[in-house]
Design an enzyme around this catalytic site. Structure first.
Site, mmCIF file in Angstrom:
data_model
loop_
_atom_site.group_PDB
_atom_site.id
_atom_site.type_symbol
_atom_site.label_atom_id
_atom_site.label_comp_id
_atom_site.label_asym_id
_atom_site.label_seq_id
_atom_site.Cartn_x
_atom_site.Cartn_y
_atom_site.Cartn_z
ATOM 1 N N ASN A 184 0.817 -1.215 0.000
ATOM 2 C CA ASN A 184 0.000 0.000 0.000
ATOM 3 C C ASN A 184 0.849 1.262 0.000
ATOM 4 O OD1 ASN A 184 -3.091 -0.649 0.465
ATOM 5 N ND2 ASN A 184 -1.952 -2.125 1.690
ATOM 6 N N ASP A 185 1.444 1.544 1.130
ATOM 7 C CA ASP A 185 2.117 2.828 1.326
ATOM 8 C C ASP A 185 3.327 3.017 0.412
ATOM 9 O OD1 ASP A 185 0.284 3.249 3.447
ATOM 10 O OD2 ASP A 185 1.564 2.022 4.742
ATOM 11 N N VAL A 186 4.038 1.932 0.092
ATOM 12 C CA VAL A 186 5.250 2.060 -0.719
ATOM 13 C C VAL A 186 4.942 2.253 -2.199
ATOM 14 C CG1 VAL A 186 6.618 0.719 0.916
ATOM 15 C CG2 VAL A 186 5.486 -0.452 -0.983
#
Length: 460
Positions: free
Chosen positions: A386-388
């Site tokens: 998600n965040d990466v």
């Protein structure tokens, strides 16, 4: 005997370093681990040869430690590996703190002890206690016993932390003057414990990989200090190796997130309780796809990049991914794996998972190496990351992850995201990638979804 001990230590230290060199790649990591473990066993034997010991207590300690450690390490799932690393690291810091306390007791409050012994012991007590309790909080967050979101005291956080550190230092000074009551070192350990808890609680889940690395480094430094106090060469060398390597890794990971270590310690971002979706009044829709459509897209691609994340670890999908990649490569399609430095819950988490599935080390590409490839990639398969992969880090100055280097998956011709739901990542923020025109969502368990795609590929 002294000459024999010195020779054994030299051999042990050589094995430490040689084993550490083996950890630089998945192909040699297991061998490197065994070599370093052999070095540690040799160092323990050399230490036991030096002085008289209470062998009954040593045997009891070995039996209890083995009974607890070996089954835990063998049975832990890969998804829980970060928690185990945090917990085992904390035990090391706690042991160092107890050693410092024991030295205080057995020397009548450091009465007539050299100055370097007192300073090293006090440093080991403070840092070891911080590491132990901080690691327990990190374990609780990773295990989701505690909320992953930052929990702090707001603007008063740093002031309180400063007071606790100052109090611990004052206690260390009083306890180190010689012959002081035991209450002072107990107070030191308690203040350092509270400080360890309050330092890690405000750090959000998205920063946990950096925190684990930092706590490992602190444990190593405290062990080296304890070795200096005990005049134990093995503890000094092993502690400095852990402290130095952990510090370097922490710095590298902080740079990979474009954040400073003080900023992370001051209070990170992220948590698992934030609701998904942007609250800006804009209606967003996602395109759902099927395993058959995903298989067709990849079957006619020239290059496919797989981006693994924590979702792959949860589903234990790495073997299914390897099978799918083998099938694509048999069709003449180039398959690469894009590894973000902080993907997962600990440093190297994705590398360990893929190495377990016998993925070629040459296929694993670091962020800087792979980011230029996305523009010429036909299909990027994002598995639970998600965040990466969040383009808000590049485009949205109001985002808490703005400026963090990410994998530029949105530049691919087509992106297929495998997720169970539309829930946010560990940073607790929405990902615009999911709503992009070139993105399709394949919902479901990652292992099952990848296996279904593989079956569809076989049918083509």
């Amino acid at each position: 005997m002294d000459a024999l001990v010195a020779i054994l230590y030299i051999i042990a230290f050589s094995l430490f370093i040689y084993g550490l060199m083996g950890l630089t790649g998945p192909k040699t990591a297991v061998r490197g681990n065994w070599i370093a473990a052999a070095g540690m066993a040799l160092a323990v034997v050399a230490t036991l040869l030096q002085v008289q010991h209470n062998w009954l207590l040593i045997v009891i300690g070995l039996v209890v430690g083995t009974a607890l450690g070996v089954p835990s390490a063998r049975q832990v799932k890969m998804t829980a590996m970060p928690q185990m690393v945090a917990l085992f690291n904390g035990v090391g810091g706690g042991a160092v703190a107890l050693i410092a306390w024991s030295e205080f007791r057995t020397t009548d409050g450091f009465l007539a002890e050299p100055g370097h012994v007192i300073v090293a012991s006090m440093f080991a007590a403070i840092v070891g206690s911080i590491s132990f309790w901080g690691s327990l909080i990190a374990f609780g967050k990773l295990q989701e016993i505690l909320p992953g979101r930052p929990i702090g005291l707001g603007k008063a956080q740093q002031f309180v932390n400063g007071l606790l550190l100052l109090g611990a230092v004052v206690c260390a000074v009083v306890a180190g003057v010689g012959g002081a009551p035991q209450i002072w070192i107990v107070a030191l350990l308690v203040l350092a414990a509270v400080l360890g808890v309050l330092v890690v609680l405000p750090i959000g889940g998205a920063d946990m990989p950096v925190v684990i690395s930092l706590l490992n480094a602190l444990t190593g430094l405290s062990a080296a200090a304890a070795g200096l106090a005990l005049d134990n060469t093995a503890m000094i060398v092993a502690g400095m190796i852990v402290g130095a390597s952990g510090s370097i890794l922490t710095n590298l990971m902080a740079k990979a997130m474009n954040r400073s270590i003080p900023a992370i310690v001051a209070g990170g971002f992220g948590g698992t309780t934030t609701l998904p979706g942007a609250d800006d009044g804009v209606e967003r829709t996602v395109k759902s796809t099927s395993a058959a459509d995903a298989a067709i897209q990849m079957a006619y691609a020239s290059q496919v990049i797989v981006v693994p994340g924590y979702g792959m670890a949860v589903a234990q999908a790495q073997h299914a991914v390897k099978e799918m990649a083998d099938l694509l490569e048999a069709k003449g399609i180039e398959v690469k794996y894009a590894i973000h430095p902080v993907a997962g819950r600990m440093p190297g988490h994705m590398n360990v998972l893929l190495a377990e599935a016998d993925v070629s080390y040459d296929a694993l590409k670091e962020m800087d190496e792979i980011n230029g490839e996305f523009t010429r990639t036909d299909v990027t398969l994002v598995i639970g990351a998600n965040d990466v992969t969040n383009p808000a880090a590049r485009k949205d100055a109001s985002s808490p992850i703005y400026g963090m280097p990410i994998l530029n998956v949105d530049e691919s011709h087509s992106v297929i995201v495998l997720k169970r739901s539309m829930s946010s990542g560990f940073a607790g923020i929405d990902n615009p990638l999911f709503y992009a025109d070139n993105t399709s969502m394949l919902f479901g368990d990652a292992k099952k979804s990848v296996s279904e795609v593989t079956e569809e590929l076989k049918a083509l």
